[in-house]
Design a protein around this motif. Structure first.
Motif, PDB file in Angstrom:
ATOM      1  N   CYS A  45      -4.144   8.476  11.160  1.00 32.61           N
ATOM      2  CA  CYS A  45      -3.686   7.093  11.281  1.00 32.61           C
ATOM      3  C   CYS A  45      -2.764   6.731  10.118  1.00 32.61           C
ATOM      4  O   CYS A  45      -1.735   6.074  10.298  1.00 32.61           O
ATOM      5  N   GLY A  46      -3.152   7.148   8.917  1.00 33.87           N
ATOM      6  CA  GLY A  46      -2.309   6.889   7.761  1.00 33.87           C
ATOM      7  C   GLY A  46      -0.965   7.567   7.872  1.00 33.87           C
ATOM      8  O   GLY A  46       0.078   6.967   7.575  1.00 33.87           O
ATOM      9  N   ARG A  47      -0.955   8.819   8.318  1.00 36.61           N
ATOM     10  CA  ARG A  47       0.319   9.538   8.473  1.00 36.61           C
ATOM     11  C   ARG A  47       1.214   8.880   9.512  1.00 36.61           C
ATOM     12  O   ARG A  47       2.446   8.923   9.417  1.00 36.61           O
ATOM     13  N   ALA A  92      -7.104   9.938   8.420  1.00 42.81           N
ATOM     14  CA  ALA A  92      -5.951  10.535   7.746  1.00 42.81           C
ATOM     15  C   ALA A  92      -4.731  10.542   8.649  1.00 42.81           C
ATOM     16  O   ALA A  92      -3.609  10.255   8.212  1.00 42.81           O
ATOM     17  N   GLY A 127       0.723   6.292   3.805  1.00 46.49           N
ATOM     18  CA  GLY A 127      -0.367   7.212   4.130  1.00 46.49           C
ATOM     19  C   GLY A 127      -1.700   6.856   3.524  1.00 46.49           C
ATOM     20  O   GLY A 127      -2.632   7.656   3.577  1.00 46.49           O
ATOM     21  N   ASP A 128      -1.798   5.653   2.936  1.00 46.17           N
ATOM     22  CA  ASP A 128      -3.050   5.224   2.314  1.00 46.17           C
ATOM     23  C   ASP A 128      -3.514   3.919   2.951  1.00 46.17           C
ATOM     24  O   ASP A 128      -3.428   2.853   2.347  1.00 46.17           O
ATOM     25  N   PRO A 129      -4.028   3.981   4.195  1.00 47.41           N
ATOM     26  CA  PRO A 129      -4.429   2.747   4.864  1.00 47.41           C
ATOM     27  C   PRO A 129      -5.678   2.134   4.262  1.00 47.41           C
ATOM     28  O   PRO A 129      -6.500   2.827   3.645  1.00 47.41           O
ATOM     29  N   ARG A 183       0.847  -1.194   0.000  1.00 51.66           N
ATOM     30  CA  ARG A 183       0.000   0.000   0.000  1.00 51.66           C
ATOM     31  C   ARG A 183       0.885   1.247   0.000  1.00 51.66           C
ATOM     32  O   ARG A 183       1.927   1.275   0.654  1.00 51.66           O
ATOM     33  N   THR A 239      -1.456   0.549   8.546  1.00 51.45           N
ATOM     34  CA  THR A 239      -1.733  -0.163   7.302  1.00 51.45           C
ATOM     35  C   THR A 239      -3.226  -0.235   7.048  1.00 51.45           C
ATOM     36  O   THR A 239      -3.670  -0.238   5.899  1.00 51.45           O
ATOM     37  N   ARG A 240      -3.981  -0.345   8.128  1.00 47.72           N
ATOM     38  CA  ARG A 240      -5.430  -0.417   7.996  1.00 47.72           C
ATOM     39  C   ARG A 240      -6.071   0.303   9.169  1.00 47.72           C
ATOM     40  O   ARG A 240      -5.456   0.462  10.234  1.00 47.72           O
ATOM     41  N   VAL A 241      -7.309   0.745   8.951  1.00 46.71           N
ATOM     42  CA  VAL A 241      -8.040   1.497   9.962  1.00 46.71           C
ATOM     43  C   VAL A 241      -9.411   0.863  10.154  1.00 46.71           C
ATOM     44  O   VAL A 241     -10.121   0.580   9.181  1.00 46.71           O
TER      45      VAL A 241
END
Length: 237
Positions: A206-208, A204, A16-18, A13, A212-214
């Motif tokens: 969490c991605g920063r 957002a 920053g794109d979970p 991935r 990996t996933r939210v």
């Protein structure tokens, strides 16, 4: 859908794109999330419990697996399920019941009754579940130090490393604040699951921080219930 297809969603991935996994609590909510374009779902045990009239952690295993099965039958995307501490089931039976319900993944938490369990003993259980499942289940190992422990990031990392060594596909330091989530991300190889909540890191962020996933726990079910109460209030005038 297979566990391999679900597993692939977690790898390669962009930073920053979970992977965002909404949490359905019944077949109708699952269909709504899939219709919105989400590629997979993560069933929260607390959301299911509320939909069935139970307190969190009080849903009988038979009812939980039946609810998971209703959700998986309703959609054509991979579905992972939170099964708390495994309901006391032996690893082989636990895996069989998940597969019978159509799940391709599961959360297994390292606390029981609000008490953290011995990390090495839990790692052994995770290894037994992975051995019983082979590649048929994506195992998300929940680390509960921020819920039921001292909230020490170093302890969370130590537990997480044991669980990865035992074969966990992903680590879930539930309720970790932003600084602790970053510490877990830095200290662990492989996917990391973050919980997005109104009082914690948003998707957002969490991605920063390297998630990996939210996932959302029961937050979406609670928002839907709040909306139903608002509608009910308007109907009453």
């Amino acid at each position: 859908m297979t566990a391999s297809a679900f597993r692939a969603l977690h790898h390669d991935r962009p930073a920053g794109d979970p992977l965002v996994l909404p949490g359905p609590w019944d077949a109708a909510s699952a269909r709504a999330f899939v219709d919105a374009g989400f590629p997979a779902l993560a069933v929260p045990s607390a959301g299911v419990a509320a939909s069935l009239g139970y307190e969190d952690g009080a849903t009988p295993a038979d009812e939980m697996f039946a609810a998971i099965a209703r959700i998986t039958r309703a959609v054509a995307v991979p579905v992972s399920a939170d099964i708390e501490d495994g309901y006391g089931l032996a690893p082989g039976e636990l895996v069989a019941r998940l597969l019978d319900a159509g799940a391709v993944g599961c959360n297994l938490e390292d606390s029981s009754g609000g008490v953290l369990q011995d990390a090495r003993r839990h790692a052994d259980r995770l290894a037994e579940v992975r051995a019983a499942a082979g590649g048929r289940l994506f195992v998300n190992a929940r680390v509960d130090t921020f819920l039921h422990g001292a909230g020490d990031p170093a302890e969370a990392v130590a537990r997480a490393r044991l669980y990865v060594a035992a074969g966990a596909d992903c680590i879930y330091p539930i309720a970790a604040p932003a600084t602790a989530l970053a510490a877990v991300r830095a200290g662990v190889e492989g996917p990391v699951n973050a919980l997005a909540t109104p009082d914690g890191p948003a998707v957002a962020e969490c991605g920063r921080l390297g998630a990996t996933r939210v996932t959302f726990g029961p937050a979406l079910q609670r928002r839907a219930t709040a909306a139903a109460r608002e509608i009910a209030g308007r109907l009453r005038g």
